[in-house]
Design a protein around this motif. Structure first.
Motif, PDB file in Angstrom:
ATOM      1  N   CYS A   1     -23.118  -4.266  -5.842  1.00 24.07           N
ATOM      2  CA  CYS A   1     -22.620  -3.323  -6.856  1.00 24.07           C
ATOM      3  C   CYS A   1     -22.520  -1.914  -6.292  1.00 24.07           C
ATOM      4  N   ALA A   2     -23.515  -1.527  -5.488  1.00 22.99           N
ATOM      5  CA  ALA A   2     -23.486  -0.202  -4.865  1.00 22.99           C
ATOM      6  C   ALA A   2     -22.318  -0.099  -3.886  1.00 22.99           C
ATOM      7  N   ALA A   3     -22.065  -1.151  -3.122  1.00 23.43           N
ATOM      8  CA  ALA A   3     -20.952  -1.161  -2.178  1.00 23.43           C
ATOM      9  C   ALA A   3     -19.621  -1.039  -2.906  1.00 23.43           C
ATOM     10  N   GLN A   4     -19.520  -1.705  -4.060  1.00 18.62           N
ATOM     11  CA  GLN A   4     -18.289  -1.614  -4.845  1.00 18.62           C
ATOM     12  C   GLN A   4     -18.078  -0.196  -5.355  1.00 18.62           C
ATOM     13  N   ASN A   5     -19.156   0.460  -5.788  1.00 18.05           N
ATOM     14  CA  ASN A   5     -19.055   1.860  -6.225  1.00 18.05           C
ATOM     15  C   ASN A   5     -18.537   2.751  -5.104  1.00 18.05           C
ATOM     16  N   LEU A   6     -19.023   2.509  -3.894  1.00 18.08           N
ATOM     17  CA  LEU A   6     -18.664   3.347  -2.758  1.00 18.08           C
ATOM     18  C   LEU A   6     -17.281   3.035  -2.207  1.00 18.08           C
ATOM     19  N   SER A   7     -16.760   1.861  -2.535  1.00 18.05           N
ATOM     20  CA  SER A   7     -15.456   1.448  -2.000  1.00 18.05           C
ATOM     21  C   SER A   7     -14.295   2.278  -2.548  1.00 18.05           C
ATOM     22  N   GLN A   8     -14.546   3.027  -3.602  1.00 22.41           N
ATOM     23  CA  GLN A   8     -13.489   3.882  -4.162  1.00 22.41           C
ATOM     24  C   GLN A   8     -13.091   4.985  -3.188  1.00 22.41           C
ATOM     25  N   ASP A   9     -14.070   5.437  -2.382  1.00 22.63           N
ATOM     26  CA  ASP A   9     -13.805   6.531  -1.446  1.00 22.63           C
ATOM     27  C   ASP A   9     -14.010   6.151   0.016  1.00 22.63           C
ATOM     28  N   ASN A  10     -14.487   4.918   0.256  1.00 26.33           N
ATOM     29  CA  ASN A  10     -14.796   4.507   1.622  1.00 26.33           C
ATOM     30  C   ASN A  10     -14.388   3.052   1.836  1.00 26.33           C
ATOM     31  N   LYS A  11     -14.054   2.744   3.081  1.00 22.30           N
ATOM     32  CA  LYS A  11     -13.800   1.358   3.433  1.00 22.30           C
ATOM     33  C   LYS A  11     -15.127   0.745   3.866  1.00 22.30           C
TER      34      LYS A  11
ATOM     35  N   LEU B   1     -18.870  -9.456  -7.426  1.00 21.52           N
ATOM     36  CA  LEU B   1     -19.421  -8.145  -7.757  1.00 21.52           C
ATOM     37  C   LEU B   1     -18.784  -7.021  -6.943  1.00 21.52           C
ATOM     38  N   CYS B   2     -18.189  -7.357  -5.799  1.00 22.24           N
ATOM     39  CA  CYS B   2     -17.591  -6.309  -4.953  1.00 22.24           C
ATOM     40  C   CYS B   2     -16.218  -6.758  -4.452  1.00 22.24           C
ATOM     41  N   PRO B   3     -15.258  -6.877  -5.358  1.00 24.72           N
ATOM     42  CA  PRO B   3     -13.932  -7.385  -4.977  1.00 24.72           C
ATOM     43  C   PRO B   3     -13.172  -6.496  -4.009  1.00 24.72           C
ATOM     44  N   ASP B   4     -13.519  -5.212  -3.959  1.00 22.52           N
ATOM     45  CA  ASP B   4     -12.809  -4.280  -3.080  1.00 22.52           C
ATOM     46  C   ASP B   4     -13.546  -4.014  -1.774  1.00 22.52           C
ATOM     47  N   VAL B   5     -14.549  -4.832  -1.505  1.00 24.78           N
ATOM     48  CA  VAL B   5     -15.367  -4.670  -0.308  1.00 24.78           C
ATOM     49  C   VAL B   5     -15.147  -5.857   0.621  1.00 24.78           C
TER      50      VAL B   5
END
Length: 341
Positions: free
Chosen positions: A168-178, A205-209
């Motif tokens: 979940c934390a990685a997904q939050n950060l994926s908005q501004d980071n790869k 939980l982290c579809p953009d990661v």
């Protein structure tokens, strides 16, 4: 200890695998596979312990770790001078029966505190942490060529490890980071994981990661190679009663990685928040937000990543096999010198 001139003998199940110095003697005893019943396992442990004690050679220190050994060992009390019980797991009420043990050697302050709650404060209780084999876990800056921030975890892929918080934390950060999340370890239930369905939950939980599950790595040198490739190491365990020391983050520290852990008491033996690692409160209602913020702090500050990695590496050196061996020998010598222990 054999390198120090002491005679060391292991009594182990025949199917146990060891890669030990040739000067160490191994007495193999027929063991039993675990059953699905706790009582069945305890009964089998009774038989195995009796067989081990029957074959026991005369010694100065008898180190015990089976359920029945402290209760049955007085039956062959002429074979040893003192007994030490290695407390590597959280006590579950059995230590009230271990009156004959001369010393309880706990692997962490967290285990010591739990044991004291069970049997009270006792001079028999000492702490000797688990060692880190610095032959394999070495400082390295071998980062792979990637435009992603690589965050790594290693251990069982199990619900109690808090990996949902990390995803979940990685997904939050994926908005501004790869973000590339690498979760090393077995997920199969037969190997201690929570199964393929749990893996699928983590992915959702982290579809953009970018998330990878390379499986378990048993070779320590290969594991060090993998740990050395990450920017940030995270061990977000929520297992308050399951984690007794936390060797996984210590291994990452040995590789010089900046480490983030949950607030479990077992990590306080080697991690100081803000000095050689970062900590988040896994019990807080906003645990995901706290973890997100700690990871972001390291993503945004390469200098801090470097400094924490350096400090982590220095701290890890204090847990060398040689250092921990000296602690054991010192405790044994004190115990043998105490005629009343």
């Amino acid at each position: 200890m054999s390198a120090k001139g002491h005679e060391v003998i292991f009594y182990s199940k025949k199917d146990s695998c060891y890669n030990l110095n040739g000067s160490i003697q191994i007495i193999k005893i027929r063991g039993y596979k675990r059953t699905k019943s706790v009582y069945g396992d305890i009964l089998k442990d009774f038989v195995f312990t009796l067989k081990s004690l029957f074959k026991l050679s005369s010694c100065d220190i008898l180190v015990q770790n089976t359920f029945w050994a402290p209760i049955l060992s007085p039956l062959v009390g002429w074979k040893y001078k003192k007994t030490v019980y290695n407390v590597a797991r959280m006590p579950k009420g059995q230590f009230h029966f271990y009156k004959a043990v001369n010393q309880f050697s706990c692997v962490s302050n967290a285990v010591k505190e739990a044991l004291e709650k069970e049997i009270g404060s006792n001079p028999k209780i000492v702490i000797v942490c688990n060692p880190l084999n610095l032959k394999y876990f070495k400082y390295s800056r071998k980062r792979i060529d990637s435009d992603s921030v690589i965050i790594t975890y290693h251990g069982r892929i199990h619900k109690e490890k808090g990996l949902d918080l990390l995803c979940c934390a990685a997904q939050n950060l994926s908005q501004d980071n790869k973000i590339h999340l690498i979760l090393i370890g077995p997920y199969e239930t037969g190997k201690g994981g929570s199964g393929i369905e749990y893996v699928n939950i983590l992915k959702r939980l982290c579809p953009d990661v970018e998330i990878s599950f390379p499986g378990g790595i048993s070779d320590p040198q290969a594991l060090n190679e993998e740990l050395s490739k990450c920017d940030i190491y995270c061990y977000p365990s929520i297992a308050d009663q399951g984690e007794t020391f936390g060797v996984s983050p210590l291994e990452a520290m040995g590789a010089g990685r900046p480490v983030i852990v949950s607030g479990l008491a077992c990590f306080t033996d080697f991690i100081e928040d803000g000095k050689n690692g970062l900590v988040f409160n896994h019990h807080a209602d906003n645990a995901v937000e706290q973890l997100t913020e700690q990871i972001k702090k390291l993503i945004d500050n390469p200098k801090l990543r470097y400094e924490l990695g350096e400090a982590a590496y220095r701290r890890a050196q204090e847990f060398s096999v040689e250092s921990i061996t000296e602690q054991y020998i010192r405790n044994f010598e004190i115990l043998l010198a105490d005629n009343h222990g």
